[in-house]
Design an enzyme around this catalytic site. Structure first.
Site, mmCIF file in Angstrom:
data_model
loop_
_atom_site.group_PDB
_atom_site.id
_atom_site.type_symbol
_atom_site.label_atom_id
_atom_site.label_comp_id
_atom_site.label_asym_id
_atom_site.label_seq_id
_atom_site.Cartn_x
_atom_site.Cartn_y
_atom_site.Cartn_z
ATOM 1 N N LYS A 48 0.809 -1.225 0.000
ATOM 2 C CA LYS A 48 0.000 0.000 0.000
ATOM 3 C C LYS A 48 0.844 1.278 0.000
ATOM 4 O O LYS A 48 0.328 2.348 -0.321
ATOM 5 C CB LYS A 48 -0.968 -0.002 1.183
ATOM 6 C CG LYS A 48 -2.020 -1.087 1.087
ATOM 7 C CD LYS A 48 -2.912 -0.906 -0.133
ATOM 8 C CE LYS A 48 -4.016 -1.952 -0.171
ATOM 9 N NZ LYS A 48 -4.894 -1.803 -1.330
HETATM 10 N N1 PMP Z 1 -3.471 -8.132 1.393
HETATM 11 C C1 PMP Z 1 -3.496 -7.173 2.326
HETATM 12 C C2 PMP Z 1 -2.915 -7.457 3.670
HETATM 13 C C3 PMP Z 1 -4.079 -5.940 2.045
HETATM 14 O O1 PMP Z 1 -4.109 -4.970 2.994
HETATM 15 C C4 PMP Z 1 -4.649 -5.728 0.771
HETATM 16 C C5 PMP Z 1 -5.296 -4.422 0.475
HETATM 17 N N2 PMP Z 1 -6.649 -4.314 0.844
HETATM 18 C C6 PMP Z 1 -4.610 -6.766 -0.168
HETATM 19 C C7 PMP Z 1 -4.002 -7.946 0.178
HETATM 20 C C8 PMP Z 1 -5.247 -6.651 -1.524
HETATM 21 O O2 PMP Z 1 -4.659 -5.699 -2.340
HETATM 22 P P1 PMP Z 1 -5.561 -4.836 -3.312
HETATM 23 O O3 PMP Z 1 -6.402 -3.929 -2.449
HETATM 24 O O4 PMP Z 1 -4.598 -4.078 -4.142
HETATM 25 O O5 PMP Z 1 -6.427 -5.754 -4.103
#
Ligand code: PMP
Length: 344
Positions: A48
């Site tokens: 992130k």
């Molecule tokens: N794993 C974790 C620990 C996350 O915080 C997130 C983000 N929500 C994701 C996977 C998935 O990533 P994305 O939001 O880019 O699909």
């Protein structure tokens, strides 16, 4: 002449360029080669960081943000921490609206990074004025010069991964990648990375990982929003009870669903076998690899990259806590997957 000091300008310079690590033990009986993209190496310990930096810098370039302005978002998780970190360096105020379901540790972590955290009641409807969505929207409207990140509906989320994660993986695999496997929450990671990779080679297979209790897999297959798919689950950060516009479903070839229990055991197994101490969704991703192997997705020539989104230290009260695992019944009876068994 003065000798050069070898230092980064600040912590933000370390975002991205995360390592690709070959997996050997956990995938030793599988056909193909497997590599983990370890996003915990970002300074905020998750993928992130990439979107926080990209979205804020895009707003700066458009002249929407000036020093002293405010960043607003609804998250207690990795995005909140990343936004708080970027805000510290760039001189913004970071306001995060979270629900009372968020653990005290998580809230304290955000405050430790300088964020102002509003804790809102968890069991009210999204359109209730007390909900964390409503509170964030209201703060955004009230505070002049504020930017609402809105990661589930912000196209710059996937764009961050199109600009960074995709090119990194293409370069790290010398263009030989055949499969990308990534958990989907907002869908920003999988969509942006897949867009870049498929532009280079349209034959690359892109596989999303979803949770039981989430609508994404069914929506991908039918383009219908089926509320029967929605029920509580424990994995945090992936799956969803709505359809995020940040996800480009056309770029995803298929979805795999994994259980809370299998994902938890797989995460623990990653630490025991590869020395990779990672988050719950990293366990989900490696569990998905296992299921895909059983479905015959891979062959000897497969070069598979799996995204590991964050670090294990965030899950000390959950999957790495033996009491929590027992309370969930995850140590009960015979575990369904013999290969995941570990002696304690
Ligand atoms: N794993 C974790 C620990 C996350 O915080 C997130 C983000 N929500 C994701 C996977 C998935 O990533 P994305 O939001 O880019 O699909």
């Amino acid at each position: 002449m003065k000798k050069e000091i070898k230092a980064f300008d600040n912590i933000l310079a370390l975002i991205g360029n995360t390592p690709l690590v070959k997996l050997s033990k956990i995938t030793k009986d599988f056909k193909g080669s497997f590599y983990g993209k370890v996003e915990a190496f970002n300074p905020g310990h998750s993928s992130k960081d990439r979107i926080a930096l990209h979205i804020i810098e895009q707003a700066e370039q458009k002249g929407i943000l000036k020093p002293g302005d405010t960043i607003v978002e609804t998250t207690s998780g990795n995005t909140g921490f990343a936004l708080a970190m970027v805000s510290v360096i760039k001189g913004y105020e970071c306001i995060l609206a979270v629900t009372s379901k968020s653990s005290k540790d998580k809230i304290e972590m955000l405050r430790a990074m300088g964020a102002k955290v509003y804790v809102c009641p968890a069991n009210v409807a999204a359109d209730d004025p007390r909900s964390y969505y409503s509170v964030a929207k209201r703060l955004h409207q009230e505070i002049k010069g504020s930017v609402y990140i809105n990661q589930y509906f912000n196209e710059l989320n996937a764009d961050a991964h199109y600009q960074s994660t995709g090119p990194e993986i293409w370069e790290q695999t010398a263009g030989q990648i055949t499969h990308l496997v990534a958990c989907s929450g907002t869908g920003g990671t999988i969509s942006g990375t897949a867009k870049y990779l498929k532009e280079q080679n349209p034959n690359i297979r892109v596989i999303g990982v979803d949770a039981y209790g989430s609508v994404l897999k069914k929506y991908h297959e039918t383009r219908e929003f089926d509320t029967d798919e929605i029920y509580p689950y424990r994995i945090e950060g992936m799956g969803k009870n709505l359809i995020p516009t940040a996800t480009n479903f056309d770029l995803i070839d298929k979805f795999v669903k994994v259980t809370d229990e299998d994902a938890a055991h797989s995460a623990r197994n990653l630490a025991h076998t590869e020395g990779l101490f990672l988050g719950y969704t990293s366990g989900a991703a490696i569990q998905a690899i296992k299921q895909l192997e059983q479905e015959g997705e891979f062959d000897e020539n497969s070069i598979v990259v799996v995204i590991f989104p964050d670090h294990g230290s965030r899950y000390m009260a959950k999957i790495y806590n033996e009491d929590w695992m027992s309370e969930q019944g995850f140590f009960d009876a015979v575990h369904t997957d013999e290969s995941l068994k570990i002696e304690y």
